[in-house]
Write an enzyme that holds these catalytic residues in place. Structure first.
Site, short mmCIF file in Angstrom:
data_model
loop_
_atom_site.label_atom_id
_atom_site.label_comp_id
_atom_site.label_asym_id
_atom_site.label_seq_id
_atom_site.Cartn_x
_atom_site.Cartn_y
_atom_site.Cartn_z
N TYR A 17 0.75 -1.22 0.03
CA TYR A 17 0.06 -0.01 -0.04
C TYR A 17 0.81 1.18 0.19
O TYR A 17 0.71 2.28 -0.85
CB TYR A 17 -0.70 0.01 1.12
N GLU A 39 -11.66 5.92 4.57
CA GLU A 39 -11.18 6.59 5.78
C GLU A 39 -12.21 7.10 6.66
O GLU A 39 -11.88 7.15 7.83
CB GLU A 39 -10.47 8.26 5.04
N TRP A 47 -5.54 2.03 10.32
CA TRP A 47 -5.58 1.70 8.74
C TRP A 47 -5.36 0.31 8.41
O TRP A 47 -6.00 -0.29 7.56
CB TRP A 47 -4.76 2.69 8.19
#
Length: 189
Positions: A17, A39, A47
């Protein structure tokens, strides 16, 4: 061995990522909506949790097509609330439908969400120069301003911290550390 931002090295998924997506200027409305939704789900979580479930989110939310998400009814909300493969926060799920509707309104008003959101940075990334993870802000005056505008437009789960994370993820700001190999690379994209 290349140097990466400290937060990104915990596992292969995070490394990929970081190396391939985070901080790359993004202008595709559907992908911007995807990050906007993800988000929002990250709020109060890590995350890593969201990233682990991203493929499940894509399937559950019709690959983040805002036109489809905007039409979700109570039956679909209940289905999503019972889907153990995603984060089952009913308020966040309902906010996705609301936000998809608001997203479409912005597309209609500005021609694209991309044009609207990137207008806050004059359509070019803000390049920061942080040397350590401790220097990275959780929010800024600019994310405060964007958050306030989104809230005024009726969006939910768009606090300044969520918006700053969105700005980082979609390359509106380059917050790769200066010693990270991606710092200069994303500036060329």
């Amino acid at each position: 061995m290349c140097k990466r931002c400290d937060w990104s090295t915990s596992n292969e998924l995070m490394i990929r990522y970081h190396d391939e997506e985070w901080g790359v200027p993004l202008h595709d409305d559907r992908k911007l909506f995807e990050f906007f939704v993800l988000e929002g789900f990250q709020a109060g979580l890590s995350w890593q949790i969201v990233l682990n479930k991203r493929e499940n989110f894509r399937k559950a939310f019709d690959h983040f097509d805002p036109k489809l998400v905007a039409r979700y009814d109570e039956k679909k909300l209940e289905e999503l609330g019972n889907d153990a493969s995603i984060i089952r926060n009913r308020q966040k799920i309902a906010a996705c439908v609301n936000n998809a509707q608001r997203f479409l309104e912005i597309q209609k008003e500005f021609g694209s969400f991309d044009h609207y959101i990137w207008g806050f940075v004059d359509h070019k990334p803000v390049v920061n120069a942080f040397a350590s993870q401790k220097e990275l802000p959780a929010k800024t005056e600019l994310s405060d301003k964007i958050s306030a505008d989104l809230k005024k437009r009726g969006f939910k789960f768009v606090g300044s911290t969520v918006i700053y994370a969105h700005m980082q993820a979609t390359g509106m700001v380059n917050d790769h550390l200066t010693n990270c190999f991606r710092y200069k690379e994303v500036q060329k994209q």
